[in-house]
Design a protein around this motif. Sequence first.
Motif, PDB file in Angstrom:
ATOM      1  N   LEU A   1     -23.255   9.686 -35.230  1.00  0.00           N
ATOM      2  CA  LEU A   1     -24.218   9.397 -36.371  1.00  0.00           C
ATOM      3  C   LEU A   1     -24.215   8.133 -37.111  1.00  0.00           C
ATOM      4  N   ARG A   2     -22.858   7.524 -37.055  1.00  0.00           N
ATOM      5  CA  ARG A   2     -22.712   6.274 -37.739  1.00  0.00           C
ATOM      6  C   ARG A   2     -23.075   5.397 -36.640  1.00  0.00           C
ATOM      7  N   GLU A   3     -23.139   5.405 -35.516  1.00  0.00           N
ATOM      8  CA  GLU A   3     -23.045   4.382 -34.390  1.00  0.00           C
ATOM      9  C   GLU A   3     -24.558   4.169 -33.838  1.00  0.00           C
ATOM     10  N   PHE A   4     -25.177   5.354 -33.798  1.00  0.00           N
ATOM     11  CA  PHE A   4     -26.715   5.499 -33.257  1.00  0.00           C
ATOM     12  C   PHE A   4     -27.803   5.915 -34.156  1.00  0.00           C
ATOM     13  N   PRO A   5     -28.694   5.270 -33.949  1.00  0.00           N
ATOM     14  CA  PRO A   5     -30.149   5.385 -34.985  1.00  0.00           C
ATOM     15  C   PRO A   5     -31.078   6.658 -34.642  1.00  0.00           C
ATOM     16  N   PHE A   6     -30.327   7.781 -34.623  1.00  0.00           N
ATOM     17  CA  PHE A   6     -31.229   8.989 -34.395  1.00  0.00           C
ATOM     18  C   PHE A   6     -32.388   9.266 -35.426  1.00  0.00           C
TER      19      PHE A   6
ATOM     20  N   ALA B   1     -29.291   5.391 -45.099  1.00  0.00           N
ATOM     21  CA  ALA B   1     -29.205   4.028 -45.740  1.00  0.00           C
ATOM     22  C   ALA B   1     -28.443   3.042 -44.757  1.00  0.00           C
ATOM     23  N   ARG B   2     -27.387   3.589 -43.739  1.00  0.00           N
ATOM     24  CA  ARG B   2     -26.924   2.740 -42.941  1.00  0.00           C
ATOM     25  C   ARG B   2     -27.792   2.300 -41.897  1.00  0.00           C
ATOM     26  N   HIS B   3     -28.497   2.887 -41.467  1.00  0.00           N
ATOM     27  CA  HIS B   3     -29.515   2.457 -40.275  1.00  0.00           C
ATOM     28  C   HIS B   3     -30.540   1.801 -40.733  1.00  0.00           C
TER      29      HIS B   3
ATOM     30  N   ALA C   1     -45.793  10.446 -39.948  1.00  0.00           N
ATOM     31  CA  ALA C   1     -44.394  10.887 -39.830  1.00  0.00           C
ATOM     32  C   ALA C   1     -43.585  10.419 -40.855  1.00  0.00           C
ATOM     33  N   PRO C   2     -42.857  10.919 -41.762  1.00  0.00           N
ATOM     34  CA  PRO C   2     -41.848  10.299 -42.616  1.00  0.00           C
ATOM     35  C   PRO C   2     -40.902   9.706 -41.928  1.00  0.00           C
ATOM     36  N   PRO C   3     -40.374   8.591 -42.257  1.00  0.00           N
ATOM     37  CA  PRO C   3     -39.032   8.010 -41.653  1.00  0.00           C
ATOM     38  C   PRO C   3     -37.958   8.595 -41.458  1.00  0.00           C
ATOM     39  N   GLY C   4     -36.970   8.556 -40.582  1.00  0.00           N
ATOM     40  CA  GLY C   4     -35.675   9.296 -40.594  1.00  0.00           C
ATOM     41  C   GLY C   4     -34.680   8.324 -41.051  1.00  0.00           C
TER      42      GLY C   4
END
Length: 311
Positions: A167-172, A255-257, A278-281
Motif C-alpha cells: 500500500l505504501r509503494e503502489f498507488p492503488f 495523503a502519501r500518494h 468518481a471520487p478520487p482514491g
Amino acid sequence: MTRYLGGLAQDFKALCSYAFWRTKHMAEFVDELATPTNMIFGDSGAHTARTMGLHLTLEDYAAWCRRWDRQLTLYANLDVIGGPEATWRNQKELEDVHGLEPIPVFHTGDPWNYLERYLDEGYTYIALGKLLGNPVKEVLPWLAKAFRIAGGRAVFHGFGMTVWRALREFPFYSVDSSTWGSGFRFGVIKLFDPATGTWTNLRMRDRAALLQHRDLVRAHHISPLSLATHTTYNRTDATVLAAVAWRRAEEYIRARHGPIEIPPGPHNPVTRGGPQPAPPGLHLYLAEATTTKLYRAAAGIQAARQEANTP
C-alpha cells in the motif's frame, strides 16, 4: 485533553460479497447504517462460494447487481480463478446481455496478455485478484509489473490487499480488507499511528501494553478500560477501534500518494454513464460477511465524528 488523529471524514465504505449477501435487502441495510454517506462495493464472492460449495450463476448475480444498482457504488465481474477466458466472457456477457458495467478482474497467474486486452479495450479501472495466499516476495514484483504494464492508462483495486508495504509503494485507487475485524477475535487489536505511519499490535487485557499505548487507544475514540479485562471488554468498542484504525490508514496512504483519479475511458464501473465523477482514491472498503459488524462500525464512527467535533 484527548488528541484525535482523524480517519473519520470520508464516506463509510464496505465490501459485500454476493455469496454472503445475496439474500439480504441491500436498500434496508444501507438505510440503517448510522453514517450519512456510504460507498458499497458489490463483489461476486466467486472464490468464497467455491470453497463453501455454493453454485453461483451469472444470471442470478446479474439480477442482484441490477436490483441493487442504486445502493452499490460499483460491482465486480463474476470471475473464474484459473480461467481468464471464462472471466473475460463473463465480463462481456454482463455488459452486452445484461446491460451492466462491472469492474473487470485480472488474477495472479493469468497470462499478462489478458491485462493488456482489458487495457486495449479501454478499461481504466481493473481489479487485481488472487493476491491472498501468495508470499509477499512474489506479490510485490507481480504488482510492480501490473502497474508498469498499465502505465497510467488504468488504476487498480486490490482484492484483500492490506500488505502495508504494498500500500505504501503502489498507488492503488482502492483496496479492501477482510481482516480488519478479525484481529480482536484472537485477542489482538491493531492500532495505527499516522504520525509514524506504523501499526502497533496490542494484546487485549495486557495491562502493561494498554498503559503504554493508552493515548493511542484514546485517539481511536475508545477508552482503554473497554479492553482491559474480561469484565470491562466491549465488543462494539473493539469493532469501532478496528474500523477507525483502517480508516486512519486509508487517510495516511491517500495523503502519501495524493489523489488517485480513474482515467477517462469508455468503461467506468463507478459512474456507469452517469454525470457524477468518481471520487478520487484511495478508497479502503471493509469486507464483511454479516451486517452486525458493519452496523457497529458505522454507528461507532458516526459517534466518534460527533465527539471529535464537540468543543
